[in-house]
Design a protein around this motif. Structure first.
Motif, short mmCIF file in Angstrom:
data_model
loop_
_atom_site.label_atom_id
_atom_site.label_comp_id
_atom_site.label_asym_id
_atom_site.label_seq_id
_atom_site.Cartn_x
_atom_site.Cartn_y
_atom_site.Cartn_z
N ILE A 130 28.56 -6.02 21.02
CA ILE A 130 28.14 -7.35 21.47
C ILE A 130 26.65 -7.35 21.79
O ILE A 130 25.90 -8.25 21.36
CB ILE A 130 28.94 -7.77 22.72
CG1 ILE A 130 30.45 -7.74 22.45
CG2 ILE A 130 28.48 -9.14 23.22
CD1 ILE A 130 30.94 -8.77 21.50
N PHE A 131 26.21 -6.35 22.54
CA PHE A 131 24.80 -6.31 22.94
C PHE A 131 23.89 -6.10 21.73
O PHE A 131 22.78 -6.65 21.68
CB PHE A 131 24.59 -5.22 23.99
CG PHE A 131 25.39 -5.43 25.25
CD1 PHE A 131 25.75 -6.71 25.66
CD2 PHE A 131 25.79 -4.36 26.04
CE1 PHE A 131 26.48 -6.93 26.83
CE2 PHE A 131 26.52 -4.56 27.20
CZ PHE A 131 26.87 -5.84 27.59
N ALA A 132 24.35 -5.33 20.76
CA ALA A 132 23.57 -5.14 19.54
C ALA A 132 23.42 -6.46 18.78
O ALA A 132 22.36 -6.75 18.20
CB ALA A 132 24.21 -4.08 18.65
N GLY A 179 22.44 -0.04 31.84
CA GLY A 179 22.21 1.15 31.03
C GLY A 179 22.50 0.91 29.56
O GLY A 179 21.74 1.35 28.69
N GLN A 180 23.58 0.20 29.27
CA GLN A 180 23.91 -0.11 27.88
C GLN A 180 22.86 -1.02 27.26
O GLN A 180 22.49 -0.85 26.08
CB GLN A 180 25.29 -0.77 27.81
CG GLN A 180 26.43 0.18 28.09
CD GLN A 180 27.79 -0.49 27.91
OE1 GLN A 180 27.92 -1.71 28.01
NE2 GLN A 180 28.80 0.31 27.67
N LEU A 181 22.36 -1.98 28.04
CA LEU A 181 21.32 -2.86 27.51
C LEU A 181 20.06 -2.06 27.19
O LEU A 181 19.40 -2.30 26.17
CB LEU A 181 21.01 -3.96 28.52
CG LEU A 181 22.11 -4.99 28.75
CD1 LEU A 181 21.71 -5.97 29.85
CD2 LEU A 181 22.45 -5.76 27.46
N THR A 184 20.33 -0.33 23.99
CA THR A 184 20.32 -1.26 22.86
C THR A 184 18.90 -1.72 22.51
O THR A 184 18.68 -2.24 21.42
CB THR A 184 21.20 -2.48 23.18
OG1 THR A 184 22.49 -2.03 23.58
CG2 THR A 184 21.36 -3.39 21.97
N GLY A 185 17.95 -1.54 23.42
CA GLY A 185 16.58 -1.96 23.16
C GLY A 185 16.09 -3.09 24.04
O GLY A 185 15.10 -3.75 23.72
N ARG A 211 15.03 -8.44 28.66
CA ARG A 211 14.07 -8.89 27.63
C ARG A 211 14.13 -7.96 26.43
O ARG A 211 14.15 -6.73 26.58
CB ARG A 211 12.66 -8.90 28.23
CG ARG A 211 11.55 -9.40 27.33
CD ARG A 211 10.24 -9.40 28.09
NE ARG A 211 9.14 -9.89 27.28
CZ ARG A 211 8.38 -9.12 26.50
NH1 ARG A 211 8.62 -7.83 26.41
NH2 ARG A 211 7.40 -9.65 25.79
N LYS A 212 14.16 -8.54 25.24
CA LYS A 212 14.13 -7.72 24.02
C LYS A 212 12.74 -7.14 23.85
O LYS A 212 11.75 -7.86 23.86
CB LYS A 212 14.50 -8.56 22.80
CG LYS A 212 14.44 -7.78 21.48
CD LYS A 212 14.91 -8.61 20.31
CE LYS A 212 14.77 -7.85 19.00
NZ LYS A 212 15.29 -8.60 17.85
#
Length: 213
Positions: A130-132, A179-181, A184-185, A211-212
């Motif tokens: 999902i986060f990707a 942490g997962q975010l 993901t970047g 923020r990406k």
């Protein structure tokens, strides 16, 4: 085995009308929700604005609120009945049927993504997908906002909003999601956890903005 998306879709199709009626005025009574949504809208606008998607929009109340804050926002939900309610109540806004992951949104198309309590039915092992997908559809510098209940347990829901249903709801740990975010970047912008309100909540609530990179 029935996929969790099919289970979730069936549950929300069942409760759509009563869910929408119950929560329609909730934002007017929730100081923290309005404050966090306002801060998020300002971040998106400070970054130059642009299209925003609320993923898991349900009957559209958060989409409408973000629109009122000046964002160019549309809603996406996997439940056709929820989308029907949203289109009826807010005909001036764009609502679409869609699933996460696998959103039909072009890479880098959005300035913002909001998932307001919409990741809570996703099994934890599927959250990285999902986060990707959120990362994919955001442009560099775009902002993601998540809201969810805090905890480390799974609740099986058999009755909600006056209907018999069957689905699981996952409470999540903010530090684990952050942490997962990061993996993901995303870079974290804010992490807010508040105590439950006396109205109907039984656990703490988390709001994460990232923020990406």
């Amino acid at each position: 085995m029935t996929d969790y998306l099919d289970i979730t879709r069936t549950a929300y199709d069942t409760v759509a009308a009563d869910y929408a009626d119950l929560l329609r005025g909730h934002l007017a009574r929730s100081t923290w929700d309005r404050a966090v949504l306002g801060a998020y809208a300002e971040l998106v606008q400070a970054g130059g604005g642009g299209p925003v998607a609320e993923i898991g929009c349900g009957p559209g109340r958060i989409t409408e609120h973000l629109h009122g804050l000046g964002l160019d926002v549309h809603g996406v939900d996997l439940s056709p009945e929820m989308i029907a309610v949203a289109r009826k109540w807010y005909p001036h806004l764009d609502f679409r049927i869609g699933e996460m992951p696998g959103l039909s949104i072009e890479d880098g198309a959005l300035a913002g993504v909001v998932a307001w309590y919409s990741i809570i039915h996703t099994p934890r092992e599927r959250l990285p997908e999902i986060f990707a997908d959120f990362h994919r559809i955001l442009r560099p510098g775009g902002h993601l906002m998540l809201a969810f209940q805090v905890g480390d347990e799974v609740r099986h829901i058999e009755h909600a909003y006056g209907h018999d249903i069957s689905c699981d709801a996952y409470r999540l740990l903010p530090e684990a999601i952050a942490g997962q975010l990061g993996e993901t970047g995303f870079s974290m912008v804010s992490e807010l956890v508040r105590e439950p309100s006396e109205e109907f909540e039984s656990t703490r609530q988390a709001y994460l903005i990232a923020r990406k990179q």
